[in-house]
Design an enzyme around this catalytic site. Structure first.
Site, short mmCIF file in Angstrom:
data_model
loop_
_atom_site.label_atom_id
_atom_site.label_comp_id
_atom_site.label_asym_id
_atom_site.label_seq_id
_atom_site.Cartn_x
_atom_site.Cartn_y
_atom_site.Cartn_z
N HIS A 68 -2.81 -3.99 -1.52
CA HIS A 68 -1.62 -3.19 -0.77
C HIS A 68 -1.67 -2.69 0.50
O HIS A 68 -2.82 -2.78 1.18
CB HIS A 68 -1.25 -2.10 -2.03
CG HIS A 68 -2.35 -0.94 -1.87
ND1 HIS A 68 -3.49 -1.07 -2.28
CD2 HIS A 68 -2.23 0.38 -1.20
CE1 HIS A 68 -4.20 0.06 -2.15
NE2 HIS A 68 -3.59 0.74 -1.44
N HIS A 124 -5.52 -3.49 1.79
CA HIS A 124 -6.74 -3.06 1.27
C HIS A 124 -6.62 -3.14 -0.05
O HIS A 124 -5.60 -2.90 -0.79
CB HIS A 124 -7.15 -1.68 1.74
CG HIS A 124 -6.34 -0.72 1.55
ND1 HIS A 124 -4.92 -0.46 2.19
CD2 HIS A 124 -6.35 0.61 0.82
CE1 HIS A 124 -4.37 0.57 2.14
NE2 HIS A 124 -5.04 1.36 1.07
N ASP A 144 -0.61 0.80 2.31
CA ASP A 144 0.09 2.42 1.94
C ASP A 144 1.44 2.35 2.69
O ASP A 144 1.61 1.98 3.83
CB ASP A 144 -0.78 3.17 2.71
CG ASP A 144 -2.33 3.28 2.10
OD1 ASP A 144 -2.32 2.64 1.00
OD2 ASP A 144 -3.29 3.69 2.84
N ARG A 151 -7.72 11.49 1.78
CA ARG A 151 -6.91 10.57 2.50
C ARG A 151 -5.76 11.21 3.32
O ARG A 151 -5.06 12.15 2.79
CB ARG A 151 -6.25 9.48 1.63
CG ARG A 151 -5.96 8.23 2.59
CD ARG A 151 -5.21 7.16 1.70
NE ARG A 151 -3.54 7.42 1.72
CZ ARG A 151 -2.73 6.61 0.83
NH1 ARG A 151 -3.30 5.66 0.12
NH2 ARG A 151 -1.60 7.10 1.00
C1 SIN Z 1 -6.06 3.62 -1.11
O1 SIN Z 1 -5.62 2.63 -1.53
O2 SIN Z 1 -5.57 4.47 -0.08
C2 SIN Z 1 -7.64 4.07 -1.74
C3 SIN Z 1 -8.62 3.25 -1.10
C4 SIN Z 1 -9.80 3.59 -1.78
O3 SIN Z 1 -10.06 4.45 -2.69
O4 SIN Z 1 -10.87 2.91 -1.39
#
Ligand code: SIN
Length: 281
Positions: free
Chosen positions: A100, A256, A102, A271
């Site tokens: 995905h 990612h 973000d 985050r």
């Molecule tokens: C996310 O998708 O922002 C999380 C990525 C992660 O936890 O490695």
């Protein structure tokens, strides 16, 4: 490049480790310019052995733009601008456990995300990154021409609705449903990166539901092809977290995938997401 930084590419398609930069310190403009240049070109940068307070994390993020507060994840206590990406030992689903990008469901999707490791499982919990520059560049001239005028629909409803599987299986995340989740927005399928000027693919498995003016069924064959193509191993890098690691990725030209291979253990990441602008073709 102004100030030289120790930047070491980690795979053929994307990703650079930056050494010798203390993110908790006040970084001078030439170091920031060098970090920016590497970041825009390589899609994701990794900083190791950092020791950051939430304030320092936010201060570094603000050097790249305003903070885009996530509407779904639980914030860190006392820090509404920092989202918790958390999986408890009793959870079965994790956050981000599929390819995905973000916030692509927003009209003005987030430019980048900075994820800082707070608590890691003994092993597992790596994050995969994929270069949407590389995915676009590997397409045939005919496919590039076809996609050039297409738009795709993005929505957070599938991932974040109260009925979503992830919501039921990750009770610690407790996605907070809001009307925004159900909104659909359209973005070009191929975008031009506002900083590098390079073209990249802009569809993702988490939030792209169909092509504009088409049904999901009609869209599926081409969309599935693009999503599988974008995840080809040679376009990816797998990052293994260590205590103190911070990954900063460019949401415009990467996807990612957080691996969910550490059941029974806790993983807690902080985050901070940075505001962006509507992508252009
Ligand atoms: C996310 O998708 O922002 C999380 C990525 C992660 O936890 O490695």
């Amino acid at each position: 490049m102004g100030q030289r930084i120790d930047a070491r590419p980690v795979s053929g398609a994307l990703g650079v480790e930056i050494h010798g930069v203390d993110l908790g310190a006040e970084l001078d403009n030439s170091t920031m310019a060098a970090v920016r240049e590497v970041f825009f070109e390589h899609g994701v940068v990794f900083f190791m052995n950092q020791d950051l307070t939430p304030e320092q994390h936010l201060t570094f993020a603000r050097r790249f733009g305003g903070i885009d507060v996530n509407k779904f994840f639980e914030p860190v206590d006392g820090y509404p601008e920092i989202a918790q990406v958390r999986k408890e030992p009793s959870d079965t689903a994790n956050i981000g456990g599929g390819w995905h990008t973000d916030h692509s469901y927003d009209e003005d999707p987030a430019m980048g995300s900075m994820l800082y490791a707070r608590e890691l499982p003994e092993r597992g919990g790596d994050t995969m990154f994929a270069s949407m520059y590389a995915a676009y560049e590997a397409l045939s001239p005919g496919m590039k021409e076809l996609l050039a005028s297409m738009k795709a629909v993005h929505s957070g409803a599938r991932a974040f609705s109260t009925k979503s599987r992830a919501n039921e299986e990750n009770r610690s995340a407790k996605f907070r449903l809001s009307d925004v989740a159900l909104k659909e927005v359209e973005h070009p399928v191929v975008c031009t990166h506002a900083d590098s000027g390079r073209k990249h693919l802009y569809v993702n498995g988490g939030f792209t539901t169909r092509f504009a003016n088409m049904t999901e069924e009609e869209s599926a064959p081409l969309l599935q092809f693009l999503l599988q193509h974008a995840a080809r191993p040679e376009f990816t890098h797998r990052f293994q977290w260590r205590p103190g690691s911070l990954a900063f990725w460019d949401n415009r030209c990467t996807q990612h995938f957080a691996l969910n291979d550490y059941h029974g253990q806790r993983r807690l990441m902080h985050r901070v997401t940075i505001q962006g602008q509507r992508p252009d073709a």
